[in-house]
Design a protein around this motif. Sequence first.
Motif, mmCIF file in Angstrom:
data_model
loop_
_atom_site.group_PDB
_atom_site.id
_atom_site.type_symbol
_atom_site.label_atom_id
_atom_site.label_comp_id
_atom_site.label_asym_id
_atom_site.label_seq_id
_atom_site.Cartn_x
_atom_site.Cartn_y
_atom_site.Cartn_z
ATOM 1 N N LYS A 89 -48.863 -36.289 21.962
ATOM 2 C CA LYS A 89 -48.289 -35.138 22.648
ATOM 3 C C LYS A 89 -47.342 -34.411 21.705
ATOM 4 O O LYS A 89 -46.560 -35.034 21.008
ATOM 5 C CB LYS A 89 -47.529 -35.619 23.900
ATOM 6 N N GLN A 90 -47.430 -33.078 21.701
ATOM 7 C CA GLN A 90 -46.579 -32.281 20.836
ATOM 8 C C GLN A 90 -45.233 -32.043 21.511
ATOM 9 O O GLN A 90 -45.167 -31.468 22.593
ATOM 10 C CB GLN A 90 -47.248 -30.941 20.534
ATOM 11 N N GLU A 91 -44.183 -32.501 20.878
ATOM 12 C CA GLU A 91 -42.835 -32.357 21.428
ATOM 13 C C GLU A 91 -41.888 -31.819 20.356
ATOM 14 O O GLU A 91 -42.048 -32.106 19.170
ATOM 15 C CB GLU A 91 -42.308 -33.697 21.946
ATOM 16 N N VAL A 92 -40.905 -31.063 20.813
ATOM 17 C CA VAL A 92 -39.876 -30.520 19.932
ATOM 18 C C VAL A 92 -38.525 -30.923 20.512
ATOM 19 O O VAL A 92 -38.267 -30.687 21.694
ATOM 20 C CB VAL A 92 -39.982 -28.991 19.815
ATOM 21 N N THR A 93 -37.692 -31.515 19.691
ATOM 22 C CA THR A 93 -36.400 -32.039 20.124
ATOM 23 C C THR A 93 -35.294 -31.417 19.296
ATOM 24 O O THR A 93 -35.419 -31.300 18.070
ATOM 25 C CB THR A 93 -36.352 -33.568 19.971
ATOM 26 N N GLN A 94 -34.205 -31.039 19.957
ATOM 27 C CA GLN A 94 -33.057 -30.483 19.243
ATOM 28 C C GLN A 94 -31.821 -31.334 19.501
ATOM 29 O O GLN A 94 -31.529 -31.701 20.636
ATOM 30 C CB GLN A 94 -32.793 -29.041 19.673
ATOM 31 N N ILE A 95 -31.128 -31.606 18.418
ATOM 32 C CA ILE A 95 -29.898 -32.394 18.466
ATOM 33 C C ILE A 95 -28.840 -31.683 17.623
ATOM 34 O O ILE A 95 -29.150 -31.209 16.534
ATOM 35 C CB ILE A 95 -30.119 -33.813 17.922
ATOM 36 N N PRO A 96 -27.551 -31.574 18.112
ATOM 37 C CA PRO A 96 -27.107 -32.049 19.423
ATOM 38 C C PRO A 96 -27.463 -31.068 20.530
ATOM 39 O O PRO A 96 -27.846 -29.930 20.260
ATOM 40 C CB PRO A 96 -25.591 -32.132 19.233
ATOM 41 N N ALA A 97 -27.312 -31.468 21.770
ATOM 42 C CA ALA A 97 -27.556 -30.571 22.894
ATOM 43 C C ALA A 97 -26.447 -29.536 23.009
ATOM 44 O O ALA A 97 -26.680 -28.410 23.455
ATOM 45 C CB ALA A 97 -27.669 -31.363 24.193
ATOM 46 N N ALA A 98 -25.233 -29.930 22.630
ATOM 47 C CA ALA A 98 -24.098 -29.010 22.685
ATOM 48 C C ALA A 98 -23.148 -29.339 21.545
ATOM 49 O O ALA A 98 -23.067 -30.489 21.092
ATOM 50 C CB ALA A 98 -23.370 -29.108 24.024
ATOM 51 N N LEU A 99 -22.437 -28.319 21.100
ATOM 52 C CA LEU A 99 -21.555 -28.480 19.938
ATOM 53 C C LEU A 99 -20.396 -27.498 20.064
ATOM 54 O O LEU A 99 -20.614 -26.316 20.345
ATOM 55 C CB LEU A 99 -22.343 -28.197 18.658
ATOM 56 N N SER A 100 -19.181 -28.004 19.868
ATOM 57 C CA SER A 100 -17.994 -27.156 19.899
ATOM 58 C C SER A 100 -17.250 -27.340 18.585
ATOM 59 O O SER A 100 -16.927 -28.478 18.222
ATOM 60 C CB SER A 100 -17.093 -27.531 21.080
ATOM 61 N N VAL A 101 -17.007 -26.254 17.864
ATOM 62 C CA VAL A 101 -16.365 -26.331 16.557
ATOM 63 C C VAL A 101 -15.288 -25.260 16.447
ATOM 64 O O VAL A 101 -15.369 -24.221 17.122
ATOM 65 C CB VAL A 101 -17.399 -26.142 15.415
ATOM 66 N N PRO A 102 -14.288 -25.481 15.596
ATOM 67 C CA PRO A 102 -13.294 -24.422 15.352
ATOM 68 C C PRO A 102 -13.865 -23.365 14.422
ATOM 69 O O PRO A 102 -14.761 -23.633 13.605
ATOM 70 C CB PRO A 102 -12.139 -25.169 14.690
#
Lengths: 117, 112
Positions: free
Chosen positions: B1-14
């Motif tokens: 199965k073709q899947e695409v994953t992104q990491i991280p789901a959320a990111l907070s930076v200065p």
Amino acid sequence: DTEVTQTPKHLVMGMTNKKSLKCEQHMGHRAMYWYKQKAKKPPELMFVYSYEKLSINESVPSRFSPECPNSSLLNLHLHALQPEDSALYLCASSQGRLAGRGTDTQYFGPGTRLTVL
Amino acid sequence: KQEVTQIPAALSVPEGENLVLNCSFTDSAIYNLQWFRQDPGKGLTSLLLIQSSQREQTSGRLNASLDKSSGRSTLYIAASQPGDSATYLCAVGYTGGFKTIFGAGTRLFVKA
């Protein structure tokens, strides 16, 4: 000009209504796409027209029917929708894969926010 | 199965930090990979496209790389600004038809 336009911006319809979403591009692109995006989810491809030939995602229910009157226009006809069909419907266009190797950038319109009551 | 994953789901930076967003895909027979930005309730804005034969693409403060053998792409954002706050999506285009699969996105918040 890299603009894809979509009308209407917002649409509220009942489950017995028939409505249409419209998409237009004037970039000379030969491929046009419909995507469905639920809140906080990625877009999911529904239909593609490439050089006037339709490719479909077979999981899309028949209450959605695309129409491509010419290479610049793409419509999505809606009939007997369900509340779970409420989503942001995005149209995109690209040059088409015959235009080059892997250079097929997709340009998106602003979307139509659909609410089914 | 073709899947695409992104990491991280959320990111907070200065503000001012350099950051890296990751995208991985299970099927390496890709046609191209595109990075998009999406603001809340809006359409998608194309940032960079990498052809399957390329290793990286650059546009301003953005640099995207592609490693097909490992099934990975990264989006590097230099000197982040509050205006960069948005959801970043990677989309993998596959050969054979026009199948395009999106990752779930990384929600980025850059604090002033």
